[in-house]
Design a protein around this motif. Structure first.
Motif, short mmCIF file in Angstrom:
data_model
loop_
_atom_site.label_atom_id
_atom_site.label_comp_id
_atom_site.label_asym_id
_atom_site.label_seq_id
_atom_site.Cartn_x
_atom_site.Cartn_y
_atom_site.Cartn_z
N GLN A 178 0.93 -1.13 -0.01
CA GLN A 178 0.08 -0.04 -0.12
C GLN A 178 0.68 1.38 0.00
O GLN A 178 0.51 2.25 -0.68
CB GLN A 178 -0.82 -0.16 1.18
CG GLN A 178 -1.89 -1.07 0.94
CD GLN A 178 -2.93 -1.14 2.13
OE1 GLN A 178 -2.56 -0.77 3.44
NE2 GLN A 178 -3.95 -2.05 2.44
N LEU A 179 2.00 1.19 0.71
CA LEU A 179 2.85 2.47 0.69
C LEU A 179 3.47 2.36 -0.58
O LEU A 179 3.58 3.88 -1.06
CB LEU A 179 4.00 2.22 1.93
CG LEU A 179 5.11 3.05 1.73
CD1 LEU A 179 4.52 4.44 2.35
CD2 LEU A 179 6.21 2.80 2.92
N PHE A 210 2.44 1.80 -3.63
CA PHE A 210 1.54 2.36 -4.28
C PHE A 210 1.02 3.69 -4.08
O PHE A 210 0.88 4.56 -5.15
CB PHE A 210 0.14 1.50 -4.45
CG PHE A 210 0.30 0.26 -5.53
CD1 PHE A 210 -0.05 0.53 -6.91
CD2 PHE A 210 0.66 -0.97 -5.01
CE1 PHE A 210 0.04 -0.54 -7.49
CE2 PHE A 210 0.88 -2.05 -6.00
CZ PHE A 210 0.31 -1.77 -7.32
N SER A 211 0.70 4.08 -2.88
CA SER A 211 0.50 5.46 -2.62
C SER A 211 1.66 6.57 -3.01
O SER A 211 1.32 7.61 -3.24
CB SER A 211 -0.02 5.58 -1.12
OG SER A 211 1.19 5.46 -0.25
N LEU A 253 1.58 6.82 -6.79
CA LEU A 253 0.58 7.89 -7.31
C LEU A 253 0.66 9.15 -6.77
O LEU A 253 0.27 9.93 -7.33
CB LEU A 253 -0.88 7.23 -6.61
CG LEU A 253 -1.34 5.91 -7.31
CD1 LEU A 253 -2.58 5.19 -6.42
CD2 LEU A 253 -1.66 6.07 -8.67
N ALA A 254 1.51 9.29 -5.96
CA ALA A 254 1.90 10.61 -5.39
C ALA A 254 2.84 11.39 -6.38
O ALA A 254 3.31 12.58 -5.96
CB ALA A 254 2.37 10.66 -3.71
#
Length: 97
Positions: A54-55, A57-58, A61-62
């Protein structure tokens, strides 16, 4: 055949992707293989590594680059997903340009 396997949620084999683990999904649909004891497998999220995925991907995406994400994982001492890289730094060399 490959699409049918994917649609049924089965996994064809090999090492599971980072963030997933293989779980038993019952007898193989091919009767001959099932008689030999071959079982089918499914991918399930690995709860231990899910926060790392999750980290990643986040961060992506940022707008962070793969090299930036690798540096971040190294700074956080996130262990390598590969047993062949277990003694080396976490993501260096795999995600860096």
């Amino acid at each position: 055949m490959r699409m049918q396997t994917i649609e049924q949620g089965r996994y064809l084999g090999g090492r599971p992707p980072y963030g997933y683990r293989l779980v038993d999904a019952g007898p193989h649909p091919n009767r001959a293989l099932a008689r030999r004891g071959v079982r089918q497998q499914r991918l399930m999220p690995n709860l231990a590594t899910a926060p790392v995925v999750q980290l990643i991907f986040s961060l992506r995406l940022a707008g962070h680059s793969t090299a930036s994400i690798a540096r971040h994982l190294n700074e956080k001492s996130v262990p390598s997903p590969s047993p062949t890289h277990a003694g080396s730094s976490t993501a260096a060399g795999r995600c860096a340009p």
